[in-house]
Design a protein around this motif. Structure first.
Motif, PDB file in Angstrom:
ATOM      1  N   GLN A 100       0.840  -1.197   0.000  1.00 25.37           N
ATOM      2  CA  GLN A 100       0.000   0.000   0.000  1.00 25.37           C
ATOM      3  C   GLN A 100       0.875   1.247   0.000  1.00 25.37           C
ATOM      4  O   GLN A 100       2.025   1.201   0.413  1.00 25.37           O
ATOM      5  CB  GLN A 100      -0.873   0.028   1.265  1.00 25.37           C
ATOM      6  CG  GLN A 100      -1.866  -1.124   1.386  1.00 25.37           C
ATOM      7  CD  GLN A 100      -2.338  -1.328   2.820  1.00 25.37           C
ATOM      8  OE1 GLN A 100      -2.581  -0.362   3.527  1.00 25.37           O
ATOM      9  NE2 GLN A 100      -2.420  -2.570   3.241  1.00 25.37           N
ATOM     10  N   PRO A 101       0.277   2.402  -0.418  1.00 23.44           N
ATOM     11  CA  PRO A 101       0.976   3.654  -0.180  1.00 23.44           C
ATOM     12  C   PRO A 101       1.090   3.860   1.333  1.00 23.44           C
ATOM     13  O   PRO A 101       0.200   3.390   2.053  1.00 23.44           O
ATOM     14  CB  PRO A 101       0.054   4.708  -0.797  1.00 23.44           C
ATOM     15  CG  PRO A 101      -1.016   3.961  -1.535  1.00 23.44           C
ATOM     16  CD  PRO A 101      -1.014   2.563  -1.057  1.00 23.44           C
ATOM     17  N   PRO A 102       2.105   4.516   1.855  1.00 27.90           N
ATOM     18  CA  PRO A 102       3.173   5.151   1.069  1.00 27.90           C
ATOM     19  C   PRO A 102       4.322   4.210   0.705  1.00 27.90           C
ATOM     20  O   PRO A 102       5.209   4.629  -0.020  1.00 27.90           O
ATOM     21  CB  PRO A 102       3.679   6.244   2.030  1.00 27.90           C
ATOM     22  CG  PRO A 102       3.489   5.651   3.390  1.00 27.90           C
ATOM     23  CD  PRO A 102       2.238   4.799   3.305  1.00 27.90           C
ATOM     24  N   TYR A 103       4.281   2.945   1.167  1.00 26.91           N
ATOM     25  CA  TYR A 103       5.445   2.091   0.892  1.00 26.91           C
ATOM     26  C   TYR A 103       5.651   1.843  -0.601  1.00 26.91           C
ATOM     27  O   TYR A 103       6.786   1.688  -1.068  1.00 26.91           O
ATOM     28  CB  TYR A 103       5.365   0.754   1.646  1.00 26.91           C
ATOM     29  CG  TYR A 103       6.670  -0.013   1.494  1.00 26.91           C
ATOM     30  CD1 TYR A 103       7.824   0.406   2.145  1.00 26.91           C
ATOM     31  CD2 TYR A 103       6.771  -1.107   0.632  1.00 26.91           C
ATOM     32  CE1 TYR A 103       9.035  -0.242   1.961  1.00 26.91           C
ATOM     33  CE2 TYR A 103       7.978  -1.769   0.439  1.00 26.91           C
ATOM     34  CZ  TYR A 103       9.102  -1.334   1.106  1.00 26.91           C
ATOM     35  OH  TYR A 103      10.303  -1.974   0.914  1.00 26.91           O
ATOM     36  N   LEU A 104       4.563   1.833  -1.359  1.00 24.66           N
ATOM     37  CA  LEU A 104       4.720   1.578  -2.799  1.00 24.66           C
ATOM     38  C   LEU A 104       5.514   2.685  -3.500  1.00 24.66           C
ATOM     39  O   LEU A 104       5.995   2.475  -4.624  1.00 24.66           O
ATOM     40  CB  LEU A 104       3.352   1.369  -3.469  1.00 24.66           C
ATOM     41  CG  LEU A 104       2.660   0.052  -3.107  1.00 24.66           C
ATOM     42  CD1 LEU A 104       1.301  -0.055  -3.813  1.00 24.66           C
ATOM     43  CD2 LEU A 104       3.529  -1.156  -3.481  1.00 24.66           C
ATOM     44  N   GLU A 105       5.654   3.845  -2.828  1.00 33.57           N
ATOM     45  CA  GLU A 105       6.562   4.854  -3.393  1.00 33.57           C
ATOM     46  C   GLU A 105       8.025   4.455  -3.164  1.00 33.57           C
ATOM     47  O   GLU A 105       8.887   4.778  -3.973  1.00 33.57           O
ATOM     48  CB  GLU A 105       6.320   6.222  -2.749  1.00 33.57           C
ATOM     49  CG  GLU A 105       5.072   6.904  -3.298  1.00 33.57           C
ATOM     50  CD  GLU A 105       4.636   8.059  -2.410  1.00 33.57           C
ATOM     51  OE1 GLU A 105       5.509   8.771  -1.881  1.00 33.57           O
ATOM     52  OE2 GLU A 105       3.411   8.207  -2.224  1.00 33.57           O
ATOM     53  N   VAL A 106       8.269   3.776  -2.063  1.00 34.89           N
ATOM     54  CA  VAL A 106       9.632   3.302  -1.777  1.00 34.89           C
ATOM     55  C   VAL A 106       9.994   2.175  -2.744  1.00 34.89           C
ATOM     56  O   VAL A 106      11.069   2.154  -3.335  1.00 34.89           O
ATOM     57  CB  VAL A 106       9.745   2.809  -0.317  1.00 34.89           C
ATOM     58  CG1 VAL A 106      11.120   2.206  -0.048  1.00 34.89           C
ATOM     59  CG2 VAL A 106       9.463   3.964   0.649  1.00 34.89           C
ATOM     60  N   ASN A 107       9.088   1.238  -2.922  1.00 38.31           N
ATOM     61  CA  ASN A 107       9.295   0.149  -3.876  1.00 38.31           C
ATOM     62  C   ASN A 107       7.972  -0.209  -4.546  1.00 38.31           C
ATOM     63  O   ASN A 107       7.118  -0.843  -3.916  1.00 38.31           O
ATOM     64  CB  ASN A 107       9.880  -1.083  -3.171  1.00 38.31           C
ATOM     65  CG  ASN A 107      10.186  -2.206  -4.156  1.00 38.31           C
ATOM     66  OD1 ASN A 107       9.951  -2.072  -5.363  1.00 38.31           O
ATOM     67  ND2 ASN A 107      10.714  -3.307  -3.651  1.00 38.31           N
ATOM     68  N   PRO A 108       7.814   0.187  -5.809  1.00 34.73           N
ATOM     69  CA  PRO A 108       6.554  -0.083  -6.528  1.00 34.73           C
ATOM     70  C   PRO A 108       6.208  -1.572  -6.579  1.00 34.73           C
ATOM     71  O   PRO A 108       5.046  -1.933  -6.772  1.00 34.73           O
ATOM     72  CB  PRO A 108       6.818   0.457  -7.935  1.00 34.73           C
ATOM     73  CG  PRO A 108       7.949   1.417  -7.788  1.00 34.73           C
ATOM     74  CD  PRO A 108       8.783   0.911  -6.642  1.00 34.73           C
ATOM     75  N   LEU A 109       7.200  -2.440  -6.407  1.00 38.12           N
ATOM     76  CA  LEU A 109       6.931  -3.875  -6.427  1.00 38.12           C
ATOM     77  C   LEU A 109       6.475  -4.385  -5.058  1.00 38.12           C
ATOM     78  O   LEU A 109       5.999  -5.512  -4.935  1.00 38.12           O
ATOM     79  CB  LEU A 109       8.166  -4.643  -6.892  1.00 38.12           C
ATOM     80  CG  LEU A 109       8.504  -4.480  -8.382  1.00 38.12           C
ATOM     81  CD1 LEU A 109       9.910  -4.985  -8.663  1.00 38.12           C
ATOM     82  CD2 LEU A 109       7.485  -5.204  -9.250  1.00 38.12           C
ATOM     83  N   GLY A 110       6.647  -3.581  -4.023  1.00 31.00           N
ATOM     84  CA  GLY A 110       6.138  -3.942  -2.709  1.00 31.00           C
ATOM     85  C   GLY A 110       7.006  -4.876  -1.883  1.00 31.00           C
ATOM     86  O   GLY A 110       6.570  -5.369  -0.847  1.00 31.00           O
TER      87      GLY A 110
END
Lengths: 204, 204
Positions: free
Chosen positions: B42-52
């Motif tokens: 989920q955001p905001p982590y998907l900004e750190v790594n779009p692959l999750g």
């Protein structure tokens, strides 16, 4: 130097493209290993690689390097230019490694599972799980969207410079066609794919 | 420097063990990302790594390295000794790469699929294909036999020297216990596993 290989398999093509991109003039004797008859899963090939995979590079002293990216890194160490693993800069090298591995884990792996678990070629050769093949095919297709996003605003997958990550992606994408997974209308990926086809290494 | 990580996940442990083996005294702020609540998807982590995925290393200038082995190679480039990727010798480096990747593709990957496709933890989080989980579990178990053979007559997986391939295998084998895949009576693997447990990095 001997290269145990297969003309239709995806990983040997990565090595052929890598050698072509480096412009290495190396006298390699290619030994074709027939996957269709399972030659790779029987003696004497299992002595060359107990895991049964191609490619394997065999040096003149008998030393074997039994994995495509390991072979590429060996050639890179002997012939550093042009750098296809990011060269001497620690951050550039880490980013090539990241993207090459992401393309492998996200795209190539799922493309491979789609082929192995859905295609008739493997029907009597391995234990197929079609539901897994279907899922892998869907994931591979979604990952083309991810790769399209990676290529938004940059010429090559790892950034400004062509790298082994582009070779891995090209081989995965061409290999995906047998499973009817295609680049389609994706804008950045289409531009990149056209540029890849222009390179002499494409025919390797 | 920040490391987005998860205490229970297999790939962040590879990085922790690697840093411990190198003896790097680096001031890393660990940011725990909760996989159980899907924080990583989920955001905001998907900004750190779009692959999750975790781990991701974030440098002080904001540069991110989003993959465990890419992070390890970055640390190796900054702190070359002791060499855990084979060092400067092209053949030694190729062999570490080969074995690390073989352990990943043959063992760790199947261990991961067994967990994801069979365990209740993932039941409402991902699309599970239990038949694939069963097959992956069987393959992972067979690959322990392969690894036992690799370790016949040598102390470490890539040969005479401890390497990142040993870290990958140790993390895969400990991670396999949740899927009831165990080292068991395999002679060479048991000797190696006991030696791994003696190393201070085991607790990392």
């Amino acid at each position: 130097v001997k290269l145990y290989s297969n003309q239709h398999a995806v990983n040997p093509r990565r090595v052929r493209m890598f050698v072509a991109e480096k412009g290495i003039d190396v006298d390699v004797e290619t030994v074709e290993v027939d996957i269709a008859t399972r030659e790779n899963r029987q003696p004497p090939y299992l002595e060359v690689n107990p895991l049964g995979w191609v490619p394997v590079l065999e040096l003149d002293d008998g030393t074997r390097i039994a994995e495509s990216i390991a072979i590429c890194r060996y050639f890179e160490a002997l012939h550093p230019g042009p750098p296809l693993f990011g060269g001497d800069d620690p951050i550039a090298a880490a980013q090539v490694e990241q993207y090459n591995r992401h393309v492998e884990h996200e795209l190539l792996m799922h493309v491979t599972f789609a082929f192995r678990h859905l295609h008739d070629f493997w029907k009597d050769k391995i234990e197929q799980v079609p539901a897994w093949g279907d899922l892998a095919k869907r994931v591979a297709t979604e990952r083309l969207d991810w790769l399209d996003g990676v290529l938004d605003g940059r010429p090559w997958i790892a950034g400004a410079h062509f790298s082994v990550a582009d070779i891995t992606a090209l081989c995965a994408i061409d290999f995906a066609r047998i499973s009817k997974i295609r680049v389609g209308e994706r804008e950045h990926l289409s531009r990149w794919y056209a540029a890849m086809k222009e390179r002499p290494s494409y025919e390797a």
